[in-house]
Design a protein around this motif. Structure first.
Motif, PDB file in Angstrom:
ATOM      1  N   LEU A  11       1.561 -15.227  -4.412  1.00 17.88           N
ATOM      2  CA  LEU A  11       2.087 -13.876  -4.213  1.00 17.88           C
ATOM      3  C   LEU A  11       3.289 -13.622  -5.125  1.00 17.88           C
ATOM      4  N   TYR A  12       4.158 -14.599  -5.238  1.00 18.82           N
ATOM      5  CA  TYR A  12       5.339 -14.475  -6.090  1.00 18.82           C
ATOM      6  C   TYR A  12       4.921 -14.260  -7.547  1.00 18.82           C
ATOM      7  N   ASP A  13       3.938 -15.035  -7.988  1.00 19.79           N
ATOM      8  CA  ASP A  13       3.458 -14.893  -9.357  1.00 19.79           C
ATOM      9  C   ASP A  13       2.780 -13.545  -9.590  1.00 19.79           C
ATOM     10  N   VAL A  14       2.044 -13.069  -8.598  1.00 16.29           N
ATOM     11  CA  VAL A  14       1.417 -11.751  -8.717  1.00 16.29           C
ATOM     12  C   VAL A  14       2.497 -10.686  -8.870  1.00 16.29           C
ATOM     13  N   ARG A  15       3.544 -10.788  -8.057  1.00 19.77           N
ATOM     14  CA  ARG A  15       4.612  -9.778  -8.098  1.00 19.77           C
ATOM     15  C   ARG A  15       5.371  -9.803  -9.421  1.00 19.77           C
ATOM     16  N   GLY A  18       2.404 -10.400 -12.742  1.00 17.70           N
ATOM     17  CA  GLY A  18       1.233  -9.535 -12.773  1.00 17.70           C
ATOM     18  C   GLY A  18      -0.069 -10.326 -12.775  1.00 17.70           C
ATOM     19  N   GLU A  19       0.002 -11.600 -12.413  1.00 14.14           N
ATOM     20  CA  GLU A  19      -1.216 -12.411 -12.345  1.00 14.14           C
ATOM     21  C   GLU A  19      -2.072 -11.917 -11.188  1.00 14.14           C
ATOM     22  N   GLU A  20      -3.337 -11.656 -11.466  1.00 21.25           N
ATOM     23  CA  GLU A  20      -4.215 -11.164 -10.412  1.00 21.25           C
ATOM     24  C   GLU A  20      -4.987 -12.306  -9.785  1.00 21.25           C
ATOM     25  N   GLU A  21      -5.256 -12.146  -8.512  1.00 23.52           N
ATOM     26  CA  GLU A  21      -5.990 -13.157  -7.756  1.00 23.52           C
ATOM     27  C   GLU A  21      -7.263 -12.525  -7.228  1.00 23.52           C
ATOM     28  N   GLU A  22      -8.402 -12.873  -7.824  1.00 23.38           N
ATOM     29  CA  GLU A  22      -9.712 -12.427  -7.348  1.00 23.38           C
ATOM     30  C   GLU A  22      -9.777 -10.913  -7.130  1.00 23.38           C
ATOM     31  N   ASN A  23      -9.177 -10.145  -8.039  1.00 19.77           N
ATOM     32  CA  ASN A  23      -9.194  -8.681  -7.972  1.00 19.77           C
ATOM     33  C   ASN A  23      -8.667  -8.119  -6.652  1.00 19.77           C
ATOM     34  N   LYS A  24      -7.731  -8.811  -6.040  1.00 17.68           N
ATOM     35  CA  LYS A  24      -7.124  -8.334  -4.803  1.00 17.68           C
ATOM     36  C   LYS A  24      -5.814  -7.633  -5.129  1.00 17.68           C
ATOM     37  N   THR A  25      -5.502  -6.608  -4.345  1.00 17.24           N
ATOM     38  CA  THR A  25      -4.212  -5.949  -4.518  1.00 17.24           C
ATOM     39  C   THR A  25      -3.137  -6.812  -3.872  1.00 17.24           C
ATOM     40  N   ILE A  26      -1.898  -6.517  -4.209  1.00 12.74           N
ATOM     41  CA  ILE A  26      -0.793  -7.289  -3.623  1.00 12.74           C
ATOM     42  C   ILE A  26      -0.739  -7.068  -2.114  1.00 12.74           C
ATOM     43  N   GLU A  27      -1.102  -5.867  -1.669  1.00 16.49           N
ATOM     44  CA  GLU A  27      -1.120  -5.599  -0.227  1.00 16.49           C
ATOM     45  C   GLU A  27      -2.159  -6.467   0.487  1.00 16.49           C
ATOM     46  N   GLN A  28      -3.319  -6.616  -0.126  1.00  9.63           N
ATOM     47  CA  GLN A  28      -4.357  -7.471   0.459  1.00  9.63           C
ATOM     48  C   GLN A  28      -3.892  -8.922   0.515  1.00  9.63           C
ATOM     49  N   LEU A  29      -3.240  -9.372  -0.546  1.00 12.31           N
ATOM     50  CA  LEU A  29      -2.734 -10.741  -0.562  1.00 12.31           C
ATOM     51  C   LEU A  29      -1.635 -10.936   0.481  1.00 12.31           C
ATOM     52  N   GLU A  30      -0.772  -9.938   0.643  1.00 18.72           N
ATOM     53  CA  GLU A  30       0.270 -10.033   1.665  1.00 18.72           C
ATOM     54  C   GLU A  30      -0.338 -10.099   3.062  1.00 18.72           C
ATOM     55  N   ASN A  31      -1.358  -9.292   3.306  1.00 18.45           N
ATOM     56  CA  ASN A  31      -2.042  -9.330   4.609  1.00 18.45           C
ATOM     57  C   ASN A  31      -2.693 -10.690   4.841  1.00 18.45           C
ATOM     58  N   GLU A  32      -3.301 -11.228   3.787  1.00 17.97           N
ATOM     59  CA  GLU A  32      -3.914 -12.557   3.864  1.00 17.97           C
ATOM     60  C   GLU A  32      -2.844 -13.610   4.167  1.00 17.97           C
ATOM     61  N   PHE A  33      -1.687 -13.471   3.508  1.00 16.16           N
ATOM     62  CA  PHE A  33      -0.569 -14.392   3.725  1.00 16.16           C
ATOM     63  C   PHE A  33      -0.089 -14.339   5.174  1.00 16.16           C
ATOM     64  N   VAL A  34       0.122 -13.135   5.693  1.00 17.83           N
ATOM     65  CA  VAL A  34       0.596 -12.970   7.080  1.00 17.83           C
ATOM     66  C   VAL A  34      -0.413 -13.567   8.053  1.00 17.83           C
ATOM     67  N   SER A  35      -1.682 -13.312   7.811  1.00 11.42           N
ATOM     68  CA  SER A  35      -2.737 -13.837   8.684  1.00 11.42           C
ATOM     69  C   SER A  35      -2.763 -15.368   8.652  1.00 11.42           C
ATOM     70  N   LEU A  36      -2.716 -15.954   7.448  1.00 16.01           N
ATOM     71  CA  LEU A  36      -2.728 -17.409   7.318  1.00 16.01           C
ATOM     72  C   LEU A  36      -1.499 -18.026   7.974  1.00 16.01           C
ATOM     73  N   ASN A  48       8.577 -12.941   7.845  1.00 14.90           N
ATOM     74  CA  ASN A  48       9.332 -11.822   7.274  1.00 14.90           C
ATOM     75  C   ASN A  48      10.325 -12.303   6.214  1.00 14.90           C
ATOM     76  N   GLU A  49      10.960 -13.442   6.472  1.00 14.22           N
ATOM     77  CA  GLU A  49      11.893 -14.012   5.497  1.00 14.22           C
ATOM     78  C   GLU A  49      11.157 -14.370   4.207  1.00 14.22           C
ATOM     79  N   MET A  50       9.980 -14.969   4.342  1.00 15.81           N
ATOM     80  CA  MET A  50       9.200 -15.363   3.167  1.00 15.81           C
ATOM     81  C   MET A  50       8.723 -14.131   2.391  1.00 15.81           C
ATOM     82  N   LEU A  51       8.352 -13.061   3.098  1.00 19.91           N
ATOM     83  CA  LEU A  51       7.955 -11.835   2.414  1.00 19.91           C
ATOM     84  C   LEU A  51       9.147 -11.254   1.651  1.00 19.91           C
ATOM     85  N   GLY A  52      10.324 -11.350   2.218  1.00 12.46           N
ATOM     86  CA  GLY A  52      11.530 -10.887   1.537  1.00 12.46           C
ATOM     87  C   GLY A  52      11.836 -11.698   0.291  1.00 12.46           C
TER      88      GLY A  52
END
Length: 122
Positions: A11-15, A18-36, A48-52
């Motif tokens: 996620l940090y690298d995407v932000r 601009g490295e893309e991960e499997e054509n996912k948006t950053i929002e999708q990756l963030e949701n995946e991160f929160v879920s995991l 929340n701290e990690m997202l910050g």
């Protein structure tokens, strides 16, 4: 927790790169991160701290958590032009004729700056 850190690093690298991960948006990756993270039992406060932390720019390397310091985006050591020395601000009072001679010398020697002129004197 390693999976969470790995995804956090992606996620940090995407932000920042601009490295893309499997054509996912950053929002999708963030949701995946929160879920995991929730599945791995990470507390909501920590999530929340990690997202910050994703908003910490790479040039603030010292403030990054350890696992993000190893991301592709984190500041690399010895990046940029090497320093020529120590910067010291100096004010020199000289008569106008000496300043004219210095400016003439700089032009004649095709020097780029006053600093180059003073380096040439040594």
């Amino acid at each position: 927790m390693l999976k969470v850190w790995d995804l956090h690093k992606k996620l940090y690298d995407v932000r920042w790169n601009g490295e893309e991960e499997e054509n996912k948006t950053i929002e999708q990756l963030e949701n995946e991160f929160v879920s995991l993270a929730a599945t791995e039992g990470v507390a909501l406060e920590t999530i929340n701290e990690m997202l910050g932390q994703l908003y910490i720019p790479p040039y603030r390397y010292d403030t990054l958590p350890e696992h993000l310091k190893h991301s592709n985006s984190a500041k690399k050591e010895n990046v940029g032009r090497p320093s020529m020395g120590v910067t010291k601000k100096v004010s020199i009072t000289l008569p106008e004729d000496i300043w004219s001679k210095i400016k003439s010398d700089i032009k004649d020697k095709d020097l780029k700056s006053m600093s180059a002129y003073f380096r040439e004197l040594t």
